[in-house]
Enzyme design. Sequence first.
Site, PDB file in Angstrom:
ATOM      1  N   ARG A 142       0.810  -1.237   0.000  1.00  0.00           N
ATOM      2  CA  ARG A 142       0.000   0.000   0.000  1.00  0.00           C
ATOM      3  C   ARG A 142       0.837   1.279   0.000  1.00  0.00           C
ATOM      4  NH1 ARG A 142      -3.055  -3.010   3.913  1.00  0.00           N
ATOM      5  NH2 ARG A 142      -4.733  -4.109   2.848  1.00  0.00           N
ATOM      6  N   LYS A 164       2.674  11.318 -11.618  1.00  0.00           N
ATOM      7  CA  LYS A 164       1.772  10.464 -12.400  1.00  0.00           C
ATOM      8  C   LYS A 164       2.487   9.145 -12.669  1.00  0.00           C
ATOM      9  CE  LYS A 164      -1.225  13.583 -15.000  1.00  0.00           C
ATOM     10  NZ  LYS A 164      -1.558  14.102 -16.345  1.00  0.00           N
ATOM     11  N   GLU A 206       8.740  17.355 -25.359  1.00  0.00           N
ATOM     12  CA  GLU A 206       8.148  17.729 -24.064  1.00  0.00           C
ATOM     13  C   GLU A 206       8.754  19.031 -23.527  1.00  0.00           C
ATOM     14  OE1 GLU A 206       5.481  16.323 -23.123  1.00  0.00           O
ATOM     15  OE2 GLU A 206       5.579  14.130 -22.994  1.00  0.00           O
ATOM     16  N   LYS A 248       6.791  22.866 -14.763  1.00  0.00           N
ATOM     17  CA  LYS A 248       5.962  21.727 -14.351  1.00  0.00           C
ATOM     18  C   LYS A 248       5.655  21.797 -12.860  1.00  0.00           C
ATOM     19  CE  LYS A 248       4.789  16.984 -14.769  1.00  0.00           C
ATOM     20  NZ  LYS A 248       4.893  15.720 -15.455  1.00  0.00           N
ATOM     21  N   GLU A 258      -4.879  17.011 -11.317  1.00  0.00           N
ATOM     22  CA  GLU A 258      -5.472  17.387 -12.600  1.00  0.00           C
ATOM     23  C   GLU A 258      -6.981  17.607 -12.522  1.00  0.00           C
ATOM     24  OE1 GLU A 258      -3.470  15.684 -16.048  1.00  0.00           O
ATOM     25  OE2 GLU A 258      -5.370  15.731 -17.109  1.00  0.00           O
ATOM     26  N   ARG A 262      -3.671  21.372 -14.593  1.00  0.00           N
ATOM     27  CA  ARG A 262      -2.607  20.436 -14.978  1.00  0.00           C
ATOM     28  C   ARG A 262      -2.812  19.841 -16.375  1.00  0.00           C
ATOM     29  NH1 ARG A 262       0.552  15.852 -11.367  1.00  0.00           N
ATOM     30  NH2 ARG A 262       1.756  15.031 -13.103  1.00  0.00           N
ATOM     31  N   ASN A 266      -0.773  18.418 -21.118  1.00  0.00           N
ATOM     32  CA  ASN A 266      -1.071  17.404 -22.135  1.00  0.00           C
ATOM     33  C   ASN A 266      -1.248  18.000 -23.521  1.00  0.00           C
ATOM     34  OD1 ASN A 266      -0.967  14.820 -20.990  1.00  0.00           O
ATOM     35  ND2 ASN A 266      -2.829  15.256 -19.828  1.00  0.00           N
ATOM     36  N   HIS A 269      -0.981  15.806 -26.572  1.00  0.00           N
ATOM     37  CA  HIS A 269      -1.046  14.414 -26.124  1.00  0.00           C
ATOM     38  C   HIS A 269      -2.327  13.699 -26.561  1.00  0.00           C
ATOM     39  CE1 HIS A 269       2.352  15.734 -23.791  1.00  0.00           C
ATOM     40  NE2 HIS A 269       2.492  14.573 -23.178  1.00  0.00           N
ATOM     41  N   HIS A 273      -1.342  10.429 -28.082  1.00  0.00           N
ATOM     42  CA  HIS A 273      -1.671   9.122 -27.495  1.00  0.00           C
ATOM     43  C   HIS A 273      -2.418   8.252 -28.505  1.00  0.00           C
ATOM     44  CE1 HIS A 273      -1.380  10.488 -22.989  1.00  0.00           C
ATOM     45  NE2 HIS A 273      -0.209  10.286 -23.539  1.00  0.00           N
ATOM     46  N   HIS A 286       6.925   8.170 -27.672  1.00  0.00           N
ATOM     47  CA  HIS A 286       5.948   9.071 -27.040  1.00  0.00           C
ATOM     48  C   HIS A 286       6.176  10.520 -27.495  1.00  0.00           C
ATOM     49  CE1 HIS A 286       3.291  10.749 -23.988  1.00  0.00           C
ATOM     50  NE2 HIS A 286       4.281  11.564 -23.625  1.00  0.00           N
TER      51      HIS A 286
HETATM   52  P1  NAD Z   1      11.714   5.184 -22.507  1.00  0.00           P
HETATM   53  O1  NAD Z   1      11.570   5.059 -21.069  1.00  0.00           O
HETATM   54  O2  NAD Z   1      11.206   4.095 -23.365  1.00  0.00           O
HETATM   55  O3  NAD Z   1      13.250   5.460 -22.833  1.00  0.00           O
HETATM   56  C1  NAD Z   1      13.629   5.629 -24.171  1.00  0.00           C
HETATM   57  C2  NAD Z   1      14.741   4.648 -24.589  1.00  0.00           C
HETATM   58  O4  NAD Z   1      15.995   5.160 -24.137  1.00  0.00           O
HETATM   59  C3  NAD Z   1      14.612   3.270 -24.013  1.00  0.00           C
HETATM   60  O5  NAD Z   1      15.050   2.335 -24.975  1.00  0.00           O
HETATM   61  C4  NAD Z   1      15.583   3.302 -22.834  1.00  0.00           C
HETATM   62  O6  NAD Z   1      16.042   2.043 -22.465  1.00  0.00           O
HETATM   63  C5  NAD Z   1      16.670   4.150 -23.392  1.00  0.00           C
HETATM   64  N1  NAD Z   1      17.493   4.864 -22.431  1.00  0.00           N
HETATM   65  C6  NAD Z   1      17.104   5.456 -21.295  1.00  0.00           C
HETATM   66  N2  NAD Z   1      18.098   6.159 -20.770  1.00  0.00           N
HETATM   67  C7  NAD Z   1      19.155   6.009 -21.580  1.00  0.00           C
HETATM   68  C8  NAD Z   1      20.469   6.509 -21.578  1.00  0.00           C
HETATM   69  N3  NAD Z   1      20.881   7.377 -20.656  1.00  0.00           N
HETATM   70  N4  NAD Z   1      21.316   6.127 -22.553  1.00  0.00           N
HETATM   71  C9  NAD Z   1      20.892   5.283 -23.538  1.00  0.00           C
HETATM   72  N5  NAD Z   1      19.643   4.814 -23.613  1.00  0.00           N
HETATM   73  C10 NAD Z   1      18.788   5.171 -22.649  1.00  0.00           C
HETATM   74  O7  NAD Z   1      11.013   6.523 -23.047  1.00  0.00           O
HETATM   75  P2  NAD Z   1      10.918   8.004 -22.476  1.00  0.00           P
HETATM   76  O8  NAD Z   1      10.816   8.861 -23.663  1.00  0.00           O
HETATM   77  O9  NAD Z   1      11.937   8.287 -21.468  1.00  0.00           O
HETATM   78  O10 NAD Z   1       9.522   8.001 -21.703  1.00  0.00           O
HETATM   79  C11 NAD Z   1       8.309   7.780 -22.388  1.00  0.00           C
HETATM   80  C12 NAD Z   1       7.288   7.279 -21.403  1.00  0.00           C
HETATM   81  O11 NAD Z   1       7.071   8.291 -20.420  1.00  0.00           O
HETATM   82  C13 NAD Z   1       5.953   6.981 -22.020  1.00  0.00           C
HETATM   83  O12 NAD Z   1       5.472   5.757 -21.525  1.00  0.00           O
HETATM   84  C14 NAD Z   1       5.064   8.112 -21.548  1.00  0.00           C
HETATM   85  O13 NAD Z   1       3.720   7.747 -21.460  1.00  0.00           O
HETATM   86  C15 NAD Z   1       5.659   8.435 -20.210  1.00  0.00           C
HETATM   87  N6  NAD Z   1       5.411   9.793 -19.738  1.00  0.00           N
HETATM   88  C16 NAD Z   1       4.942   9.929 -18.480  1.00  0.00           C
HETATM   89  C17 NAD Z   1       4.735  11.192 -17.963  1.00  0.00           C
HETATM   90  C18 NAD Z   1       4.305  11.348 -16.543  1.00  0.00           C
HETATM   91  O14 NAD Z   1       3.968  12.479 -16.148  1.00  0.00           O
HETATM   92  N7  NAD Z   1       4.339  10.316 -15.739  1.00  0.00           N
HETATM   93  C19 NAD Z   1       5.002  12.323 -18.751  1.00  0.00           C
HETATM   94  C20 NAD Z   1       5.478  12.131 -20.046  1.00  0.00           C
HETATM   95  C21 NAD Z   1       5.685  10.855 -20.541  1.00  0.00           C
HETATM   96  N1  GLY Z   2       2.881  14.885 -18.418  1.00  0.00           N
HETATM   97  C1  GLY Z   2       1.633  15.437 -18.027  1.00  0.00           C
HETATM   98  C2  GLY Z   2       1.492  15.580 -16.562  1.00  0.00           C
HETATM   99  O1  GLY Z   2       2.367  15.256 -15.799  1.00  0.00           O
HETATM  100  O2  GLY Z   2       0.478  16.023 -16.119  1.00  0.00           O
END
Ligand code: NAD
Ligand code: GLY
Length: 391
Positions: A142, A164, A206, A248, A258, A262, A266, A269, A273, A286
């Site tokens: 939890r 998030k 982003e 942010k 949100e 907030r 997006n 997005h 998405h 993404h």
């Molecule tokens: P990812 O996590 O898939 O990383 C991208 C690639 O880079 C992967 O292959 C990873 O293994 C590689 N990698 C990571 N660090 C590295 C490094 N230092 N050197 C070499 N390779 C490296 O993608 P991302 O773009 O980081 O994140 C996208 C995800 O984030 C999506 O799922 C999206 O929905 C989510 N997201 C969440 C929020 C939130 O607020 N929680 C906001 C934006 C995006």
């Molecule tokens: N990436 C959108 C949010 O964090 O709200």
Amino acid sequence: MPTVITPPNFGFQCDGAARLPSVQTVTIDLGERSYPILIGSGLLNAPSTYVALPNAASALIVTNTTVAPLYADALRTALAAKYPQVHLVVLPDGEEHKTWQTLNLIFDALLVHGCDRKTVLFALGGGVVGDMTGFAAASYMRGVPFVQVPTTLLAQVDSSVGGKTAINHPMGKNMVGAFYQPHLVVCDLATLDTLPQRELSAGLAEVIKYGPIVDMIFMDWLDESMDALLARERGALAYAVRRSCEIKSWVVAQDEREAGLRAILNFGHTFGHAIEAGMGYGAWLHGEGVGAGMVMAAELSRRLGLVDSAFSSRLTNLLLRAGLPVRGPLLDATDNAGRYLQLMRVDKKSEAGEIRFVLIDGPGEAVVRAAPDSQVREVIDACCVGALFNL
Ligand code: NAD
Ligand code: GLY
């Protein structure tokens, strides 16, 4: 170290990068759940980075098959100074693995190693690892503490900040998750040296989004600094990460869950998405979906009379310079717009099946509102590969 939370439009000026201290702190101000974002180089492997974290008998590093060989040993060594036991779980890499099955690997590791409710989870990787680790931390016993150690630009400027957490469902992105804040975010700029160029560009999507929605001074700086960012100049990256985190944190501090504001984060997005889900997770990154999605959202804003074509052209050009796609893919050969609409109705901002878009209501201001399907269809027809019209 100073706490920096500035209102969006009173940002540092364009020469700010040259004057930044070597380690910067931006604080997310959420009362008892406030936490710092540390930004600098060499933070990941410095034991001092972690001294203020809660004590525990064990820590679990969650990472993936790509990041583990690069940074897991360094993090493990640094954490060994604080935690008697440091365990590691290595997940498969890729958006297509942001699933229940992969999430379960984290729970398996926690239970196999006898982790308790004080165990601290460390998300070492990009947004996929960060979102899944956060969700695991929210649910294991939890709720256990967790730390974000983002290693992609996208994760440093967005996903690691704000709490998030989620996994995907085949029908929609990030459909199952929780709001759960980390104790600390460690943005080590040195980790960006190993990032593939395509991933750097995806992260820039982003970064760029913060300009149109709240900070046109930052947009001006991005216009001037895009070449430096693509060349990974440390000062430029440091400023981009810091300003993104400031904006942010300013938004999240006002609207953590949100209820309203907030949602502006997006921008791009809703279309993005739909592209990710429609193409199959992992086919488009993404950030790439968000890039093309911002062009579509700007074009919808223009057609609704909220911005002029000079604004949407400027945004499109900046995205092109960042190496991002500015047209969406065809998701359906017979009714492409219909398929986009179908996917977008699943968006979390939808209400009673009505899609709500983040639109630009004049440069530097965002608004969340619905739009007539007919106009959305026109935008999709105009903005997808093979479209009849040029923007
Ligand atoms: P990812 O996590 O898939 O990383 C991208 C690639 O880079 C992967 O292959 C990873 O293994 C590689 N990698 C990571 N660090 C590295 C490094 N230092 N050197 C070499 N390779 C490296 O993608 P991302 O773009 O980081 O994140 C996208 C995800 O984030 C999506 O799922 C999206 O929905 C989510 N997201 C969440 C929020 C939130 O607020 N929680 C906001 C934006 C995006
Ligand atoms: N990436 C959108 C949010 O964090 O709200």
